[in-house]
Design a protein around this motif. Structure first.
Motif, PDB file in Angstrom:
ATOM      1  N   VAL A   9       6.281  13.426 -12.587  1.00  0.00           N
ATOM      2  CA  VAL A   9       6.474  14.244 -10.982  1.00  0.00           C
ATOM      3  C   VAL A   9       6.340  12.574 -10.429  1.00  0.00           C
ATOM      4  CG1 VAL A   9       4.867  14.905  -9.683  1.00  0.00           C
ATOM      5  CG2 VAL A   9       5.841  15.879 -12.369  1.00  0.00           C
ATOM      6  N   PHE A  10       5.835  11.525 -10.499  1.00  0.00           N
ATOM      7  CA  PHE A  10       5.417  10.696  -9.942  1.00  0.00           C
ATOM      8  C   PHE A  10       6.627   9.841  -9.459  1.00  0.00           C
ATOM      9  CE2 PHE A  10       1.040   9.760  -9.887  1.00  0.00           C
ATOM     10  CZ  PHE A  10       0.695   8.871  -9.408  1.00  0.00           C
ATOM     11  N   ALA A  11       7.986  10.013 -10.397  1.00  0.00           N
ATOM     12  CA  ALA A  11       9.330   8.666 -10.080  1.00  0.00           C
ATOM     13  C   ALA A  11      10.612  10.466  -9.486  1.00  0.00           C
ATOM     14  CB  ALA A  11      10.447   8.901 -12.031  1.00  0.00           C
ATOM     15  N   THR A  12       9.475  11.311  -9.296  1.00  0.00           N
ATOM     16  CA  THR A  12      10.692  11.795  -9.045  1.00  0.00           C
ATOM     17  C   THR A  12      10.620  12.092  -7.352  1.00  0.00           C
ATOM     18  OG1 THR A  12      10.656  13.806 -10.581  1.00  0.00           O
ATOM     19  CG2 THR A  12      10.643  14.834  -8.247  1.00  0.00           C
ATOM     20  N   LEU A  31       1.818   5.702  -1.624  1.00  0.00           N
ATOM     21  CA  LEU A  31       2.999   4.959  -1.468  1.00  0.00           C
ATOM     22  C   LEU A  31       3.767   5.803  -1.131  1.00  0.00           C
ATOM     23  CD1 LEU A  31       3.665   2.340  -4.118  1.00  0.00           C
ATOM     24  CD2 LEU A  31       3.706   2.301  -1.990  1.00  0.00           C
ATOM     25  N   GLY A  32       2.886   7.582  -2.274  1.00  0.00           N
ATOM     26  CA  GLY A  32       4.003   8.575  -1.690  1.00  0.00           C
ATOM     27  C   GLY A  32       3.298   9.686  -0.418  1.00  0.00           C
ATOM     28  N   PHE A  33       2.204  10.232  -0.599  1.00  0.00           N
ATOM     29  CA  PHE A  33       1.540  10.792   0.142  1.00  0.00           C
ATOM     30  C   PHE A  33       1.397  10.840   1.919  1.00  0.00           C
ATOM     31  CE2 PHE A  33       0.288  12.673  -3.778  1.00  0.00           C
ATOM     32  CZ  PHE A  33      -0.638  14.227  -3.634  1.00  0.00           C
ATOM     33  N   GLY A  55       9.528   4.877  -0.983  1.00  0.00           N
ATOM     34  CA  GLY A  55       9.625   5.980  -2.558  1.00  0.00           C
ATOM     35  C   GLY A  55      10.434   4.773  -4.083  1.00  0.00           C
ATOM     36  N   THR A  56      10.843   3.578  -2.606  1.00  0.00           N
ATOM     37  CA  THR A  56      11.761   2.908  -3.952  1.00  0.00           C
ATOM     38  C   THR A  56      10.466   2.335  -5.080  1.00  0.00           C
ATOM     39  OG1 THR A  56      13.191   2.569  -3.442  1.00  0.00           O
ATOM     40  CG2 THR A  56      12.623   0.482  -4.896  1.00  0.00           C
ATOM     41  N   LEU A  57       8.975   1.804  -4.150  1.00  0.00           N
ATOM     42  CA  LEU A  57       7.924   1.137  -5.182  1.00  0.00           C
ATOM     43  C   LEU A  57       7.278   2.739  -6.280  1.00  0.00           C
ATOM     44  CD1 LEU A  57       6.400  -0.948  -2.182  1.00  0.00           C
ATOM     45  CD2 LEU A  57       7.573  -1.855  -4.047  1.00  0.00           C
ATOM     46  N   LEU A  58       7.116   3.543  -5.464  1.00  0.00           N
ATOM     47  CA  LEU A  58       6.572   4.208  -6.318  1.00  0.00           C
ATOM     48  C   LEU A  58       7.051   4.636  -7.628  1.00  0.00           C
ATOM     49  CD1 LEU A  58       4.073   6.260  -6.347  1.00  0.00           C
ATOM     50  CD2 LEU A  58       5.759   8.245  -5.465  1.00  0.00           C
ATOM     51  N   VAL A  59       8.633   4.699  -7.459  1.00  0.00           N
ATOM     52  CA  VAL A  59       9.154   5.088  -8.383  1.00  0.00           C
ATOM     53  C   VAL A  59       9.171   3.815  -9.459  1.00  0.00           C
ATOM     54  CG1 VAL A  59      11.804   5.180  -9.427  1.00  0.00           C
ATOM     55  CG2 VAL A  59      11.524   6.322  -6.763  1.00  0.00           C
ATOM     56  N   VAL A  60       8.999   2.482  -9.009  1.00  0.00           N
ATOM     57  CA  VAL A  60       9.144   1.390  -9.997  1.00  0.00           C
ATOM     58  C   VAL A  60       7.420   1.329 -10.862  1.00  0.00           C
ATOM     59  CG1 VAL A  60       8.225  -1.135 -10.116  1.00  0.00           C
ATOM     60  CG2 VAL A  60      10.327  -0.221  -8.525  1.00  0.00           C
ATOM     61  N   PHE A  61       7.003   2.281  -9.940  1.00  0.00           N
ATOM     62  CA  PHE A  61       5.117   2.258 -10.853  1.00  0.00           C
ATOM     63  C   PHE A  61       5.431   3.074 -11.331  1.00  0.00           C
ATOM     64  CE2 PHE A  61       0.963   3.894 -11.047  1.00  0.00           C
ATOM     65  CZ  PHE A  61       0.169   3.000 -11.284  1.00  0.00           C
ATOM     66  N   GLY A  81      -6.591   5.698 -10.846  1.00  0.00           N
ATOM     67  CA  GLY A  81      -6.213   4.229 -10.136  1.00  0.00           C
ATOM     68  C   GLY A  81      -4.781   4.565  -9.667  1.00  0.00           C
ATOM     69  N   MET A  82      -3.477   5.638 -10.601  1.00  0.00           N
ATOM     70  CA  MET A  82      -2.910   6.376 -10.556  1.00  0.00           C
ATOM     71  C   MET A  82      -2.955   7.020  -9.357  1.00  0.00           C
ATOM     72  SD  MET A  82      -1.397   7.250 -14.191  1.00  0.00           S
ATOM     73  CE  MET A  82       0.255   8.289 -13.219  1.00  0.00           C
ATOM     74  N   MET A  83      -4.284   7.407  -8.993  1.00  0.00           N
ATOM     75  CA  MET A  83      -4.161   8.936  -7.854  1.00  0.00           C
ATOM     76  C   MET A  83      -4.664   7.351  -6.723  1.00  0.00           C
ATOM     77  SD  MET A  83      -4.136  11.618  -7.572  1.00  0.00           S
ATOM     78  CE  MET A  83      -3.990  12.469  -5.294  1.00  0.00           C
ATOM     79  N   ILE A  84      -4.822   6.463  -6.151  1.00  0.00           N
ATOM     80  CA  ILE A  84      -4.974   5.081  -5.573  1.00  0.00           C
ATOM     81  C   ILE A  84      -3.177   4.805  -4.975  1.00  0.00           C
ATOM     82  CG2 ILE A  84      -5.484   3.400  -4.863  1.00  0.00           C
ATOM     83  CD1 ILE A  84      -8.268   3.213  -6.368  1.00  0.00           C
ATOM     84  N   VAL A  85      -2.357   5.099  -6.606  1.00  0.00           N
ATOM     85  CA  VAL A  85      -1.040   4.096  -5.835  1.00  0.00           C
ATOM     86  C   VAL A  85      -0.479   5.872  -5.224  1.00  0.00           C
ATOM     87  CG1 VAL A  85       0.781   3.890  -6.714  1.00  0.00           C
ATOM     88  CG2 VAL A  85      -1.059   2.755  -8.205  1.00  0.00           C
ATOM     89  N   ILE A  86      -0.208   6.503  -5.376  1.00  0.00           N
ATOM     90  CA  ILE A  86       0.423   7.601  -5.325  1.00  0.00           C
ATOM     91  C   ILE A  86      -0.443   8.359  -3.895  1.00  0.00           C
ATOM     92  CG2 ILE A  86      -0.317   9.594  -6.111  1.00  0.00           C
ATOM     93  CD1 ILE A  86       2.347  10.794  -7.055  1.00  0.00           C
TER      94      ILE A  86
END
Length: 396
Positions: free
Chosen positions: A287-290, A230-232, A376-382, A222-227
């Motif tokens: 690392v997610f938050a960063t 939103l991240g990659f 990026g903001t959504l990733l920090v919140v998650f 689940g965390m991988m799907i989110v990043i």
């Protein structure tokens, strides 16, 4: 920390993985820049990256089952050979100059299908060769080699595109991929159980049940799907950041992309030291938050070298997320189903196509900085939500 290299066959796998990464980085850079340059569409440039994840939705669990059945070195050799041929065909498509972008995207889709088999074989093979006690450092060492050579691939690709054009870049990318196929083909096959195995379809279904019934795996995927979403997806906007925000050409896009690899090199070097020593769950959340903070910085920077620093930090975060997921997934299951656990990771990154499509469409509708800031903001919140909600992450 370097003891894994003394394990029979590990050095060969490491070298093949590095060659494979060199070709992949050059090909990705050339595709992204070419599509943006020809079409002028940030959305289509983002699509050229986004479609790479789609095949994993279907083939991820299949790749995991194949990894647990067949000699993993041979699977890796086939995937490298397919990518080498595809890169050569990309050069031909650009030279012919007929329906170029659609054909190029179709070839990107083909190369993407190989990743469902490549990743699910490479990561368990390292653990198989180096031993479970060196699982973290073995995966980190290979990731370090791949990320380090990525800097050379990105810089070299940028120079080649700027001086010779995309077609020669695709041809050059095919060379290390072909050599990687030769190296992987000579990897010794560790002994496997001789007992009769069920049909492949049964293995695939068993793998899906494993993913659904194991709480730690569900959380990690689940965390991988989110990043992924939103991240990659930041990578799909790098050509647009270079052209529209920083007003630089392909050579400096190569520098931005190389910075991702340099940062990834330092991130994985840190993991070589810490992966088997510090709490991995807390590291993953940090690392997610960063990652999210640095995506916001990249979206709002108009200074080239600040953007380079941000992409380096993003590269470190991205590399650490991948490696921590690979390590934690394999540590959560028995040896004989490691391929299927990694198949779940491929399934998770299969959702990544939503990120480039969404962020590309948003960038076309608003602006590149606004799209990256929101992501990026959504990733920090998650990241903070995951830490507060999951006892597993705080204790692992």
């Amino acid at each position: 920390m370097l003891a894994s290299f003394r394990a029979p066959g590990f050095l060969r796998v490491w070298f093949g993985a590095v060659l494979f990464a060199l070709g992949v980085w050059m090909e990705r850079l050339a595709v992204g820049w070419f599509v943006l340059d020809v079409t002028g569409s940030v959305f289509l440039a983002a699509l050229s990256l986004g479609i790479r994840s789609i095949p994993n939705l279907i083939l991820g669990p299949v790749g995991g089952a194949v990894s647990d059945r067949l000699p993993r070195g041979r699977v890796l050799a086939v995937t490298a050979l397919v990518r080498a041929v595809a890169a050569a065909l990309m050069a031909l498509v650009v030279l012919i100059d007929a329906a170029t972008v659609p054909l190029l995207l179709a070839l990107v889709f083909v190369t993407a299908a190989t990743l469902a088999f490549h990743n699910t074989s490479l990561q368990p093979l390292q653990a198989e060769l180096a031993g479970p006690e060196r699982l973290g450092t073995a995966i980190s060492l290979t990731s370090l080699g791949q990320r380090s050579i990525g800097a050379a691939g990105a810089l070299g690709g940028g120079v080649l595109i700027g001086s010779l054009g995309p077609a020669p870049t695709f041809l050059v990318a095919a060379v290390p991929l072909a050599f990687a196929a030769l190296v992987f083909a000579r990897v010794p096959a560790p002994p496997r159980s001789s007992e009769t195995r069920p049909h492949l379809a049964r293995d695939v279904l068993d793998g899906l049940r494993l993913l659904a019934r194991t709480p730690a795996i569900r959380l990690l995927l689940g965390m991988m799907i989110v990043i992924e979403i939103l991240g990659f997806s930041f990578a799909s906007l790098l050509p647009a950041v270079a052209e529209r925000v920083l007003d630089v050409g392909p050579e400096r896009l190569g520098v931005l992309t190389a910075a991702v690899s340099v940062g990834a090199m330092f991130g994985t070097a840190l993991l070589v030291v810490t992966a088997d020593r510090l709490p991995r769950g807390l590291m993953l959340v940090a690392v997610f938050a960063t990652f999210g903070v640095l995506v916001v910085v990249l979206g709002n920077s108009e200074l080239f070298w600040l953007s380079v620093a941000a992409t380096a930090g993003i590269g470190a975060s991205a590399a650490m997320v991948d490696a921590l997921e690979w390590i934690m997934l394999q540590a959560s299951v028995h040896d004989e189903v490691r391929g299927r656990a990694l198949g779940g990771w491929n399934f998770a990154i299969g959702w990544g196509w939503l990120g480039p499509l969404g962020i590309g469409a948003l960038a076309d509708a608003t602006s590149v900085p606004q799209a990256l800031t929101l992501s990026g903001t959504l990733l920090v919140v998650f990241a903070f939500f995951a830490l507060a909600a999951s006892r597993t992450l705080r204790e692992r």
